[in-house]
Design an enzyme around this catalytic site. Structure first.
Site, PDB file in Angstrom:
ATOM      1  N   ASN A   9       0.867  -1.183   0.000  1.00 57.99           N
ATOM      2  CA  ASN A   9       0.000   0.000   0.000  1.00 57.99           C
ATOM      3  C   ASN A   9       0.905   1.235   0.000  1.00 57.99           C
ATOM      4  O   ASN A   9       1.502   1.557   1.023  1.00 57.99           O
ATOM      5  CB  ASN A   9      -0.890  -0.038   1.250  1.00 57.99           C
ATOM      6  CG  ASN A   9      -1.707   1.230   1.415  1.00 57.99           C
ATOM      7  OD1 ASN A   9      -1.825   2.034   0.489  1.00 57.99           O
ATOM      8  ND2 ASN A   9      -2.276   1.421   2.601  1.00 57.99           N
ATOM      9  N   LYS A  11       0.047   4.241  -0.263  1.00 56.89           N
ATOM     10  CA  LYS A  11      -0.650   5.397   0.334  1.00 56.89           C
ATOM     11  C   LYS A  11      -0.496   6.631  -0.560  1.00 56.89           C
ATOM     12  O   LYS A  11      -0.415   6.504  -1.780  1.00 56.89           O
ATOM     13  CB  LYS A  11      -0.133   5.647   1.756  1.00 56.89           C
ATOM     14  CG  LYS A  11      -0.097   4.381   2.612  1.00 56.89           C
ATOM     15  CD  LYS A  11       0.039   4.682   4.065  1.00 56.89           C
ATOM     16  CE  LYS A  11       0.257   3.395   4.831  1.00 56.89           C
ATOM     17  NZ  LYS A  11       0.084   3.529   6.255  1.00 56.89           N
ATOM     18  N   HIS A  94      -9.484   0.975   5.052  1.00 55.77           N
ATOM     19  CA  HIS A  94      -8.206   1.173   5.745  1.00 55.77           C
ATOM     20  C   HIS A  94      -8.429   2.103   6.941  1.00 55.77           C
ATOM     21  O   HIS A  94      -9.248   3.028   6.865  1.00 55.77           O
ATOM     22  CB  HIS A  94      -7.184   1.784   4.766  1.00 55.77           C
ATOM     23  CG  HIS A  94      -5.786   1.750   5.304  1.00 55.77           C
ATOM     24  ND1 HIS A  94      -5.343   2.651   6.239  1.00 55.77           N
ATOM     25  CD2 HIS A  94      -4.751   0.909   5.044  1.00 55.77           C
ATOM     26  CE1 HIS A  94      -4.076   2.364   6.534  1.00 55.77           C
ATOM     27  NE2 HIS A  94      -3.698   1.308   5.823  1.00 55.77           N
ATOM     28  N   GLU A  96      -6.847   4.501   8.038  1.00 52.06           N
ATOM     29  CA  GLU A  96      -6.642   5.933   7.753  1.00 52.06           C
ATOM     30  C   GLU A  96      -7.892   6.533   7.125  1.00 52.06           C
ATOM     31  O   GLU A  96      -8.205   7.702   7.339  1.00 52.06           O
ATOM     32  CB  GLU A  96      -5.408   6.114   6.849  1.00 52.06           C
ATOM     33  CG  GLU A  96      -4.123   5.868   7.632  1.00 52.06           C
ATOM     34  CD  GLU A  96      -2.954   5.363   6.810  1.00 52.06           C
ATOM     35  OE1 GLU A  96      -3.005   5.439   5.572  1.00 52.06           O
ATOM     36  OE2 GLU A  96      -1.986   4.867   7.416  1.00 52.06           O
ATOM     37  N   GLU A 164      -5.368  -5.373  10.622  1.00 49.68           N
ATOM     38  CA  GLU A 164      -4.397  -4.305  10.844  1.00 49.68           C
ATOM     39  C   GLU A 164      -4.707  -3.592  12.157  1.00 49.68           C
ATOM     40  O   GLU A 164      -5.535  -2.658  12.176  1.00 49.68           O
ATOM     41  CB  GLU A 164      -4.454  -3.294   9.704  1.00 49.68           C
ATOM     42  CG  GLU A 164      -4.140  -3.877   8.349  1.00 49.68           C
ATOM     43  CD  GLU A 164      -3.510  -2.837   7.429  1.00 49.68           C
ATOM     44  OE1 GLU A 164      -2.411  -3.094   6.939  1.00 49.68           O
ATOM     45  OE2 GLU A 164      -4.103  -1.774   7.227  1.00 49.68           O
ATOM     46  N   GLY A 170       2.183   2.106  10.764  1.00 50.92           N
ATOM     47  CA  GLY A 170       3.075   3.264  10.596  1.00 50.92           C
ATOM     48  C   GLY A 170       3.760   3.696  11.881  1.00 50.92           C
ATOM     49  O   GLY A 170       4.314   4.788  11.955  1.00 50.92           O
ATOM     50  N   SER A 210       3.391  -2.188  10.388  1.00 51.49           N
ATOM     51  CA  SER A 210       4.842  -2.110  10.588  1.00 51.49           C
ATOM     52  C   SER A 210       5.577  -3.388  10.179  1.00 51.49           C
ATOM     53  O   SER A 210       6.535  -3.807  10.840  1.00 51.49           O
ATOM     54  CB  SER A 210       5.164  -1.729  12.039  1.00 51.49           C
ATOM     55  OG  SER A 210       4.642  -0.443  12.330  1.00 51.49           O
TER      56      SER A 210
HETATM   57  C1  PEP Z   1      -0.781  -0.019   5.924  1.00 52.83           C
HETATM   58  O1  PEP Z   1      -0.756   1.059   5.381  1.00 52.83           O
HETATM   59  O2  PEP Z   1      -1.725  -0.780   5.691  1.00 52.83           O
HETATM   60  C2  PEP Z   1       0.308  -0.393   6.819  1.00 52.83           C
HETATM   61  C3  PEP Z   1       0.235  -1.555   7.412  1.00 52.83           C
HETATM   62  O3  PEP Z   1       1.323   0.516   6.977  1.00 52.83           O
HETATM   63  P1  PEP Z   1       2.759   0.218   7.658  1.00 52.83           P
HETATM   64  O4  PEP Z   1       3.273  -1.070   7.075  1.00 52.83           O
HETATM   65  O5  PEP Z   1       3.604   1.399   7.266  1.00 52.83           O
HETATM   66  O6  PEP Z   1       2.546   0.107   9.111  1.00 52.83           O
END
Ligand code: PEP
Length: 258
Positions: A9, A11, A94, A96, A164, A170, A210
């Site tokens: 992803n 983003k 997601h 976000e 997630e 992040g 992460s």
């Molecule tokens: C994500 O954007 O779905 C995500 C898991 O980000 P990150 O790997 O940066 O934590």
């Protein structure tokens, strides 16, 4: 056997030029890695250019969002119909989008239905916030998110779920493999109760939060975890390649042992 998947992803990162550069950097090596679905999800404006670059390869393409209507006066939005011949996957719900764009369970449900209607595969993201985790409410939150997201949906099509935990996205603070495996096992059990054992056994459930080249093995070695949704680390060609390669090797070994 569930085919493992690693989805990147990107983003709101990369201009079209940068997206093309990143794909050029990893395309031929990524293409050669077997036994894992490799999906990249660049911003909308790069989908067409990236799609051209990966044509004929084993790399697949996903979008990061959609609007649930097919067409009309929705300035600035992109419909599933517009994506249907550009990509195969769409990330939905997601954290976000839930947090910054007020996406509710009802909106996410409409988006999933719209995506399934045109034959695209939703990657549905669910996960608890830190305070919910600390209050021991993870399973309750996950159950509610699944109930709302999948309300009225009888057939899951090619749906994929990404667990997630919001506190891990992040932040550099990933869940442990065991924690993620337990929650993903719970998600599978919930799907089994709703849709039956067979559907649940075939459903791919990813971990996200992460994930890096240094910790992917911990997740992929878990029996319930079918891959990862990777944010930050998917923007670095070498690191993303390493995550995909380790996934292919570890799941390949596990399936030979089974
Ligand atoms: C994500 O954007 O779905 C995500 C898991 O980000 P990150 O790997 O940066 O934590």
């Amino acid at each position: 056997m569930r085919v493992p998947m690693i989805a990147g992803n990107w983003k709101m990162n990369t201009t079209v030029g940068e997206a093309v550069g990143l794909v050029n950097e990893m395309r031929s090596r990524l293409d050669k890695i077997d036994n894992v679905d490799k999906v990249i999800c660049p911003p909308f404006i790069s989908l067409a250019a990236v799609g051209e670059l990966i044509k004929g390869s084993s790399i697949k393409l996903g979008a990061q969002n959609i609007y649930f209507e097919e067409r009309g006066a929705y300035t600035g939005e992109i419909s599933p119909l517009m994506l249907a011949d550009l990509c195969q996957f769409v990330i939905i719900g997601h954290s976000e989008r839930r947090q910054y764009f007020n996406e509710t369970g009802d909106i996410i449900n409409k988006k999933i239905q719209a995506v399934l209607r045109v034959g695209l595969k939703p990657i549905l993201c669910i996960g608890e916030r830190l305070e919910e985790n600390e209050a021991g409410r993870t399973e309750e939150v996950i159950t509610e998110q699944l109930n709302l997201s999948l309300a009225g949906i009888d057939s899951l099509g090619g749906l994929i779920i990404a667990y997630e935990p919001v506190w891990a996205i992040g932040t550099g603070k990933a869940a442990t493999g065991k924690q993620a495996n337990n929650t993903i096992g719970f998600i599978r059990q919930t799907i089994s109760q709703k849709y039956g054992k067979r559907i649940a056994q075939d459903l791919r459930i990813l971990y996200g939060g992460s994930v890096t080249a240094d910790n992917i093995a911990e997740f992929i070695n878990q029996p319930e975890i079918d891959g990862a949704l990777v944010g930050g680390a998917s923007l670095k060609a070498t690191e993303f390649l390493s995550i995909v390669k380790q996934t292919s090797e570890i799941k390949g070994c596990l399936s030979r042992e089974a």
